[in-house]
Design an enzyme around this catalytic site. Structure first.
Site, mmCIF file in Angstrom:
data_model
loop_
_atom_site.group_PDB
_atom_site.id
_atom_site.type_symbol
_atom_site.label_atom_id
_atom_site.label_comp_id
_atom_site.label_asym_id
_atom_site.label_seq_id
_atom_site.Cartn_x
_atom_site.Cartn_y
_atom_site.Cartn_z
ATOM 1 C CG ASP A 63 -0.246 -0.279 2.545
ATOM 2 O OD1 ASP A 63 0.978 -0.027 2.630
ATOM 3 O OD2 ASP A 63 -0.904 -0.730 3.496
ATOM 4 C CG ASN A 128 -7.918 -0.631 12.258
ATOM 5 O OD1 ASN A 128 -7.002 -1.355 11.873
ATOM 6 N ND2 ASN A 128 -8.383 0.384 11.565
ATOM 7 C CG HIS A 130 -5.246 -1.718 8.983
ATOM 8 N ND1 HIS A 130 -5.110 -0.347 8.929
ATOM 9 C CD2 HIS A 130 -4.029 -2.179 9.362
ATOM 10 C CE1 HIS A 130 -3.874 -0.014 9.233
ATOM 11 N NE2 HIS A 130 -3.198 -1.106 9.511
ATOM 12 C CD GLU A 135 -7.858 1.469 7.649
ATOM 13 O OE1 GLU A 135 -7.863 0.653 8.594
ATOM 14 O OE2 GLU A 135 -7.030 2.397 7.562
HETATM 15 P P1 PGA Z 1 2.704 -1.433 12.849
HETATM 16 O O1 PGA Z 1 1.567 -1.334 11.752
HETATM 17 O O2 PGA Z 1 3.604 -2.539 12.411
HETATM 18 O O3 PGA Z 1 3.388 -0.102 12.800
HETATM 19 O O4 PGA Z 1 2.041 -1.721 14.144
HETATM 20 C C1 PGA Z 1 0.943 -2.513 11.377
HETATM 21 C C2 PGA Z 1 -0.086 -2.231 10.333
HETATM 22 O O5 PGA Z 1 -0.806 -1.231 10.462
HETATM 23 O O6 PGA Z 1 -0.184 -3.015 9.393
#
Ligand code: PGA
Length: 235
Positions: A63, A128, A130, A135
């Protein structure tokens, strides 16, 4: 599902081992790679061990943000410049500053599709639930697209974007991730413990997009004891 839970100091090597195992017989493999804090020790360890990618490896970021400056420090382009060694196969990604984000993600995903189904999609997981920028509210059939970022995602990225976190992102969809031959989900730290547990053992639902991975036939989860605490309590 293959579940690998290791002490935090063993996480990076365990991820490298699982990744290497997945690529052992791959020819000209296509990879999807995550950003965020979770994969950083994994990428560092790949570099330290001079990981030998199969010849012809092609790598794609999962992404990117939609932002006026493609080189912004919070962009995924900047992330890979910081954390992905220059002598590794280059990581392709959509341009954050594309004039037409819809066209940009469509062209990007056409390149991913031309590579073939992904041999491996390496994923982090948001608090969350995702995966990539899919999302809560995402569906199993959702493919590559422009998405509005969840508030929790924007909050988590705030430090990297002092002038304001972008509102939109470009992402591979659940569909492209589910079509990968293998998925490797990475999670570390106590903040992920509840979402990891919910995603892997709770109902499969769009409110926790990572829960779709329960339906993937070749899922490897590599997590540290903090992120996996609620999973191992049950076994
Ligand atoms: P993070 O992000 O590794 O910084 O916790 C994970 C994600 O949002 O995929």
């Amino acid at each position: 599902m293959e579940l690998i839970v290791v002490r935090p100091e063993e996480f990076a090597q365990a991820a490298v081992d699982a990744f290497g195992h997945a690529l052992v017989r791959a020819e000209r493999p296509c990879l999807a790679l995550p950003t965020g804090s979770t994969p950083v020790p994994f990428y560092r360890r790949l570099a330290e061990t001079r990981f030998a990618f199969p010849p012809g490896t092609r790598a794609f970021a999962l992404d990117e943000f939609v932002a006026p400056d493609a080189e912004a420090p919070g962009s995924n382009a900047a992330f890979f410049r910081r954390h992905w060694p220059p002598d590794f196969p280059p990581v392709a990604m959509p341009r954050a500053d594309a004039a037409d984000p819809e066209a940009e993600i469509a062209a990007y995903c056409a390149a991913v599709a031309a590579c073939g189904p992904l041999d491996i999609a390496v994923l982090g997981i948001g608090v969350n639930g995702h995966i990539a920028f899919n999302e809560p509210g995402s569906g199993l059939a959702d493919g590559c697209r422009v998405v509005r970022l969840a508030e929790r995602t924007r909050e988590a990225a705030a430090r990297e974007w002092p002038e304001g976190v972008p509102e939109y992102g470009l992402t591979m969809g659940i569909a492209e991730i589910m079509a990968a031959r293998r998925v490797m989900l990475l999670a570390t730290g106590p903040a992920k413990r509840h979402v990891v547990h919910a995603a892997l053992t709770g109902p499969v639902m769009g409110e926790i997009p990572a829960s779709f991975l329960q339906r993937h036939p070749a899922l490897t989860v590599v997590c540290d004891t903090a992120a996996g605490a609620l999973l191992t309590q049950e076994s």
